[in-house]
Write a protein that holds these residues in place. Sequence first.
Motif, mmCIF file in Angstrom:
data_model
loop_
_atom_site.group_PDB
_atom_site.id
_atom_site.type_symbol
_atom_site.label_atom_id
_atom_site.label_comp_id
_atom_site.label_asym_id
_atom_site.label_seq_id
_atom_site.Cartn_x
_atom_site.Cartn_y
_atom_site.Cartn_z
ATOM 1 N N ASN A 164 0.869 -1.177 0.000
ATOM 2 C CA ASN A 164 0.000 0.000 0.000
ATOM 3 C C ASN A 164 0.907 1.227 0.000
ATOM 4 O O ASN A 164 1.670 1.429 0.941
ATOM 5 N N MET A 165 0.847 2.032 -1.048
ATOM 6 C CA MET A 165 1.787 3.136 -1.190
ATOM 7 C C MET A 165 1.081 4.442 -1.527
ATOM 8 O O MET A 165 0.158 4.470 -2.343
ATOM 9 N N LEU A 166 1.540 5.528 -0.889
ATOM 10 C CA LEU A 166 1.094 6.881 -1.195
ATOM 11 C C LEU A 166 2.314 7.689 -1.623
ATOM 12 O O LEU A 166 3.299 7.757 -0.884
ATOM 13 N N CYS A 167 2.267 8.285 -2.805
ATOM 14 C CA CYS A 167 3.378 9.162 -3.215
ATOM 15 C C CYS A 167 2.823 10.352 -3.991
ATOM 16 O O CYS A 167 1.805 10.244 -4.686
ATOM 17 N N PHE A 168 3.499 11.495 -3.857
ATOM 18 C CA PHE A 168 3.024 12.723 -4.480
ATOM 19 C C PHE A 168 2.838 12.529 -5.986
ATOM 20 O O PHE A 168 3.707 12.000 -6.678
ATOM 21 N N ALA A 197 -0.580 -3.063 -4.680
ATOM 22 C CA ALA A 197 0.116 -4.031 -5.520
ATOM 23 C C ALA A 197 0.369 -5.302 -4.722
ATOM 24 O O ALA A 197 0.372 -5.287 -3.479
ATOM 25 N N ASP A 198 0.595 -6.397 -5.424
ATOM 26 C CA ASP A 198 0.858 -7.693 -4.808
ATOM 27 C C ASP A 198 2.208 -8.220 -5.290
ATOM 28 O O ASP A 198 2.538 -8.104 -6.482
ATOM 29 N N GLY A 224 8.783 -6.798 -9.873
ATOM 30 C CA GLY A 224 8.017 -7.997 -9.562
ATOM 31 C C GLY A 224 6.749 -7.761 -8.773
ATOM 32 O O GLY A 224 6.261 -8.667 -8.085
ATOM 33 N N TRP A 225 6.183 -6.554 -8.891
ATOM 34 C CA TRP A 225 4.926 -6.237 -8.222
ATOM 35 C C TRP A 225 3.800 -6.130 -9.253
ATOM 36 O O TRP A 225 3.956 -5.460 -10.274
ATOM 37 N N ALA A 226 2.676 -6.761 -8.971
ATOM 38 C CA ALA A 226 1.497 -6.691 -9.834
ATOM 39 C C ALA A 226 0.556 -5.632 -9.272
ATOM 40 O O ALA A 226 0.024 -5.780 -8.173
ATOM 41 N N ILE A 227 0.360 -4.568 -10.021
ATOM 42 C CA ILE A 227 -0.465 -3.449 -9.555
ATOM 43 C C ILE A 227 -1.944 -3.763 -9.769
ATOM 44 O O ILE A 227 -2.373 -4.066 -10.883
ATOM 45 N N SER A 228 -2.716 -3.668 -8.695
ATOM 46 C CA SER A 228 -4.162 -3.886 -8.790
ATOM 47 C C SER A 228 -4.930 -2.570 -8.778
ATOM 48 O O SER A 228 -6.079 -2.518 -9.226
#
Length: 229
Positions: free
Chosen positions: A148-152, A224-225, A178-182
């Motif tokens: 779980n990410m928050l970025c400007f 992402a997973d 290697g992250w699958a964004i949902s």
Amino acid sequence: MSSYDFDKADFNAVYEGGDLLRGAAIKSVPWDIGEAQPTVVELERAGRFAGEVLDIGCGPGDNAIFLADLGYRVTAIDAASAAVEQARQRARGRDIEFAIADATLLTGYEDRFDTVLDSALFHTLDAAGRRRYPVALHRATRVGARLNMLCFADVPGGMPAPLAVAESEVRDALIEAGWAISLLAQTEFAGAAAPMRTFFEKAGSHPELDEKGRTRLPVWLVQADRMAK
């Protein structure tokens, strides 16, 4: 904005009353709102946390405290020693593991976490760091772990470059690691308005305020997973 050298931001100094950026008059922590980020609360209610949680770039510790109080096992790390010390003091009596660590390496945390919270860390890294960081997260997490990410966000009304990040940069860095964004969508980040007054004046920016008088800055919300490589 050329008067600000973001490469020389001193995250340790601002926790001790010093300047975060030369000439910006930021002498207190602008992301310290004294409670968990509202979006983090929403993410928890939506079931986005499970198992062993890494709060990376934990700052003063309020997100880690919020999660620990709900029963999660939390490890909270930051590169700024003064931030970690403040977080330890604020979280006194709670079972949270705090540490000073480089988010682009995460040495010693291999294959450990089930969930990662990044509340406004990614955008503080330089271009090379933004590539190394999701790779380090991949090493530190188990297959199927949630990010779980928050970025400007690089959108009108947001923070200036290089703090604001293009959607494509976020997407490419995570997928390559290697992250699958949902989910990659825009939301808001609550910040303390007073420390940023001079900064916003020089930037010609006039962010909206919420009902508590906090800045409402546009950020990317990324879910992402972790995939197996």
